[in-house]
Design an enzyme around this catalytic site. Structure first.
Site: not given
Ligand code: ADP
Length: 170
Positions: A17, A41, A92, A130
């Site tokens: 993030h 989720k 990703r 996460s």
């Molecule tokens: P959501 O439940 O909205 O997907 P996340 O916290 O999982 O929330 O992800 C928020 C955003 O950050 C999404 O666009 C996700 O693709 C991006 N994201 C999460 N982890 C990574 C990572 N390792 N690299 C790049 N983008 C990421």
């Protein structure tokens, strides 16, 4: 002023993030990180307030360019309220694509006035999520490569409490 909104669950914030946040502030004057619950989720490990606080703590060095807020209601309404023109999402592996595509089209139908921009992280974070960090910590592994040290401590505390609660219930 070019403002972007970066929405997500951030349960908890990872270096993946953070990589997206750094890239976004290279492109925009101001970034609003918006924290909500993803209905697709399972129940989040941290409350929205805790997640907001962790992101604030991780981004203190850009506090003048990055603000963190809770998401209540529709994302498109939040985007309007912040005065942003763009939604940032991270991309990703190909597994993210279908879901992200759906979200862009749904948001566009709700409000066609802004664009979504996808940023790819450094290759070392391409498979970082996460969920994987929670799995590593709950199995006793080292989350140092994935999250800042204070986030790892909070994960250990929370997952430790949860494991103790579950074993007391058995
Ligand atoms: P959501 O439940 O909205 O997907 P996340 O916290 O999982 O929330 O992800 C928020 C955003 O950050 C999404 O666009 C996700 O693709 C991006 N994201 C999460 N982890 C990574 C990572 N390792 N690299 C790049 N983008 C990421």
């Amino acid at each position: 002023m070019r403002i972007a909104v970066y929405p997500g669950s951030f349960d908890p914030i990872t270096y993946g993030h953070l990589d997206v946040i750094k890239r976004a502030i290279g492109l925009f004057d101001h970034l609003v990180v918006v924290v909500g619950d993803n209905v697709r989720k399972a129940h989040a490990l941290f409350s929205v307030e805790e997640r907001v606080e962790m992101i604030r703590e991780t981004t203190t060095s850009w506090a003048d360019r990055v603000t963190v807020e809770k998401l209540e209601g529709l994302l498109v309404d939040k985007v309007h309220a912040t005065g942003a023109q763009t939604i940032i999402r991270g991309l990703r592996a190909a597994t993210d694509f279908d879901y992200e595509f759906e979200m862009v089209l749904a948001n566009r139908m709700l409000d066609p006035s802004f664009e979504s921009v996808f940023l790819m992280p450094n290759s070392q974070y391409m498979y970082l999520s996460s969920s994987i960090v929670k799995e590593v910590v709950s199995l006793g592994g080292d989350a140092g490569p994935f999250v800042p040290p204070f986030v790892e401590r909070k994960l250990r505390e929370r997952l430790g409490q949860r494991n103790r609660k579950m074993s007391n219930e058995q």
